[in-house]
Design a protein around this motif. Structure first.
Motif, PDB file in Angstrom:
ATOM      1  N   THR A  22       0.924  11.298   2.754  1.00  0.00           N
ATOM      2  CA  THR A  22       1.679  11.759   3.919  1.00  0.00           C
ATOM      3  C   THR A  22       3.159  11.359   3.961  1.00  0.00           C
ATOM      4  O   THR A  22       3.731  11.273   5.051  1.00  0.00           O
ATOM      5  CB  THR A  22       1.006  11.274   5.220  1.00  0.00           C
ATOM      6  OG1 THR A  22       0.970   9.835   5.218  1.00  0.00           O
ATOM      7  CG2 THR A  22      -0.396  11.826   5.348  1.00  0.00           C
ATOM      8  N   MET A  24       7.263  15.196  -0.744  1.00  0.00           N
ATOM      9  CA  MET A  24       6.318  14.951  -1.817  1.00  0.00           C
ATOM     10  C   MET A  24       7.041  14.627  -3.124  1.00  0.00           C
ATOM     11  O   MET A  24       8.021  15.258  -3.487  1.00  0.00           O
ATOM     12  CB  MET A  24       5.424  16.180  -2.034  1.00  0.00           C
ATOM     13  CG  MET A  24       4.463  16.017  -3.211  1.00  0.00           C
ATOM     14  SD  MET A  24       3.537  17.519  -3.546  1.00  0.00           S
ATOM     15  CE  MET A  24       2.560  17.616  -2.055  1.00  0.00           C
ATOM     16  N   THR A  75      -2.738  16.577   1.398  1.00  0.00           N
ATOM     17  CA  THR A  75      -1.408  16.166   1.809  1.00  0.00           C
ATOM     18  C   THR A  75      -0.873  16.990   2.964  1.00  0.00           C
ATOM     19  O   THR A  75      -1.292  18.132   3.176  1.00  0.00           O
ATOM     20  CB  THR A  75      -0.432  16.269   0.620  1.00  0.00           C
ATOM     21  OG1 THR A  75       0.875  15.840   1.031  1.00  0.00           O
ATOM     22  CG2 THR A  75      -0.338  17.702   0.118  1.00  0.00           C
ATOM     23  N   THR A  76       0.056  16.401   3.697  1.00  0.00           N
ATOM     24  CA  THR A  76       0.824  17.113   4.726  1.00  0.00           C
ATOM     25  C   THR A  76       2.285  17.242   4.311  1.00  0.00           C
ATOM     26  O   THR A  76       3.132  17.596   5.127  1.00  0.00           O
ATOM     27  CB  THR A  76       0.759  16.339   6.063  1.00  0.00           C
ATOM     28  OG1 THR A  76       1.283  15.015   5.867  1.00  0.00           O
ATOM     29  CG2 THR A  76      -0.666  16.253   6.579  1.00  0.00           C
ATOM     30  N   SER A  77       2.578  16.950   3.055  1.00  0.00           N
ATOM     31  CA  SER A  77       3.966  16.772   2.613  1.00  0.00           C
ATOM     32  C   SER A  77       4.632  18.008   2.017  1.00  0.00           C
ATOM     33  O   SER A  77       5.468  17.885   1.139  1.00  0.00           O
ATOM     34  CB  SER A  77       4.038  15.618   1.605  1.00  0.00           C
ATOM     35  OG  SER A  77       3.634  14.418   2.194  1.00  0.00           O
ATOM     36  N   PHE A 130       1.666  23.971   0.679  1.00  0.00           N
ATOM     37  CA  PHE A 130       0.491  24.517   1.346  1.00  0.00           C
ATOM     38  C   PHE A 130      -0.058  25.753   0.630  1.00  0.00           C
ATOM     39  O   PHE A 130      -1.249  26.014   0.642  1.00  0.00           O
ATOM     40  CB  PHE A 130       0.839  24.888   2.801  1.00  0.00           C
ATOM     41  CG  PHE A 130       1.488  23.772   3.554  1.00  0.00           C
ATOM     42  CD1 PHE A 130       0.716  22.789   4.157  1.00  0.00           C
ATOM     43  CD2 PHE A 130       2.859  23.677   3.641  1.00  0.00           C
ATOM     44  CE1 PHE A 130       1.312  21.750   4.843  1.00  0.00           C
ATOM     45  CE2 PHE A 130       3.475  22.636   4.324  1.00  0.00           C
ATOM     46  CZ  PHE A 130       2.694  21.664   4.925  1.00  0.00           C
ATOM     47  N   GLY A 172      -3.002  21.224   0.621  1.00  0.00           N
ATOM     48  CA  GLY A 172      -2.014  20.881   1.622  1.00  0.00           C
ATOM     49  C   GLY A 172      -2.353  21.521   2.960  1.00  0.00           C
ATOM     50  O   GLY A 172      -2.776  22.682   3.020  1.00  0.00           O
ATOM     51  N   GLY A 196       0.974  25.266   7.682  1.00  0.00           N
ATOM     52  CA  GLY A 196      -0.325  24.711   7.344  1.00  0.00           C
ATOM     53  C   GLY A 196      -1.427  24.975   8.337  1.00  0.00           C
ATOM     54  O   GLY A 196      -2.589  24.653   8.083  1.00  0.00           O
ATOM     55  N   ALA A 224      -5.162  18.493   8.059  1.00  0.00           N
ATOM     56  CA  ALA A 224      -5.410  18.207   6.650  1.00  0.00           C
ATOM     57  C   ALA A 224      -6.634  17.321   6.455  1.00  0.00           C
ATOM     58  O   ALA A 224      -7.472  17.573   5.591  1.00  0.00           O
ATOM     59  CB  ALA A 224      -4.178  17.557   6.035  1.00  0.00           C
TER      60      ALA A 224
END
Length: 363
Positions: free
Chosen positions: A89, A93, A110-112, A115, A141, A147, A332
């Motif tokens: 996170t 990234m 990940t949320t970074s 997606f 993602g 997202g 996520a």
């Protein structure tokens, strides 16, 4: 029937997933609180960047009682842990780090920022796919926008449509009440209007990331995007001084901003995203923008015209806490079991289909 080693990892809902939390900002702390309270997950490692957090109990970092797990900044030690998934996170990234984790046999959610494998991310997408093959792992993602609000919700709404002419997604954020105080300076509020419009903006630089959602919608609808364009940003200035947690926005400086991006299909606008960030109501803005509460609003023009709004719930005492960081984390986190049980590769929302959240109903 031959069963692949990966398929053998598929399991009933009561399976426990061993997870690592990679970084503990606003999103990471929301995830820590969830991992600590949901028996679906066993938290086995927490990586931090801030040296003040090293050695602290993960519960203390997350704002909950101690959980008996100390945070570390030792990347090599974290990579050596036997985990099913790393919840990654950071704000930005590092593709090399993610590929290292994937090659080490750890799935990454990940949320970074990544997606959907849109054209803007073709090169890193190839690196991630290769790392997934090398490690026999999966990458996914998710988040809130992009997202979720700008891709899953429009496609879900499309399920009840007979014809789609235009899809509009409008994000409205009251920065003073519903975002961290550092967003004021970070997003350029308080600047001279001409200076603001002459420089790159945070939201403007984010267009490739929001475009991922547009490409996912297009892929889901079976159409091809010809181009994605950006309109010139619009701003409103402070009609009076606007106080906030970190100080005051002087009268005449930027106090609201709106950005718009359009995805074109067959020579016409099919998908339009607007992002409006404000610091005050219409009585203190010039011009007097009246955008209402923080929310995500999806409007589909077609047959029948249809609208869906996602926002927090106002409590009986009149207060409403915007759940943006929790939404971002959970969008996520709730995919982790399905990602761990899937075949190796970059898995976008279309690949995973309907997510089956685990452990949400609990005492």
């Amino acid at each position: 029937m031959t069963v692949s080693p990966r398929s053998e990892r598929c399991s009933p809902p009561e399976r426990t997933y061993r997870v690592i939390q990679w970084m503990t900002g606003d999103v990471g702390r929301a995830a820590l609180r969830h991992f600590a309270d949901n028996a679906t997950y066993e938290l086995i490692g927490v990586l931090v960047h801030n040296e003040d957090k090293v050695g602290k109990d993960a519960g203390e970092i997350a704002g909950i009682p101690p959980i008996g797990l100390a945070a570390t900044d030792d990347v090599d030690a974290i990579v050596e842990l036997d985990a099913d998934c790393v919840f990654y996170t950071p704000v930005i990234m590092d593709v090399d780090t993610v590929c290292r984790l994937l090659r080490a046999g750890k799935n990454v959610v990940t949320t970074s920022g990544f997606f959907h494998p849109s054209p803007d991310f073709r090169a890193p997408a190839d690196e991630i796919r290769t790392a997934c093959v090398d490690g026999g792992t999966s990458f996914h993602g998710g988040g809130i926008h992009p997202g979720y609000a700008g891709d899953i919700l429009p496609l879900t709404l499309a399920r009840v449509m007979s014809r789609i002419d235009t899809i509009r997604v409008h994000e409205v954020v009251d920065v003073v009440n519903d975002a961290p105080a550092d967003h004021i300076d970070w997003m350029g509020f308080g600047k001279d209007k001409d200076a603001f419009l002459s420089e790159p903006t945070i939201l403007g630089l984010g267009m490739p990331f929001f475009a991922q959602s547009m490409y996912m919608i297009a892929d889901g609808l079976g159409v091809t995007i010809e181009k994605v364009t950006a309109a010139d940003p619009q701003v409103a200035t402070a009609a009076a001084d606007i106080p906030h947690a970190g100080g005051t926005l002087p009268r005449g400086t930027v106090a609201a901003q709106r950005h718009e991006w359009t995805a074109w299909v067959d020579g016409r606008p099919l998908i339009v995203f607007q992002a409006s960030y404000v610091t005050a109501g219409p009585d203190r803005l010039d011009p007097a923008w009246d955008l209402g509460e923080t929310r995500y609003q999806i409007v589909i023009e077609g047959d029948p015209p249809t609208e869906l709004t996602l926002k927090g719930v106002r409590q009986p005492d009149g207060t409403m806490v915007h759940p943006g960081y929790t939404w971002t984390a959970m969008g996520a986190v709730n995919a982790i079991p399905d990602v761990c049980d899937a075949e190796p590769g970059w898995l976008n929302h279309l690949d995973l289909g309907l997510i089956r959240p685990r452990g949400l109903v609990r005492r």
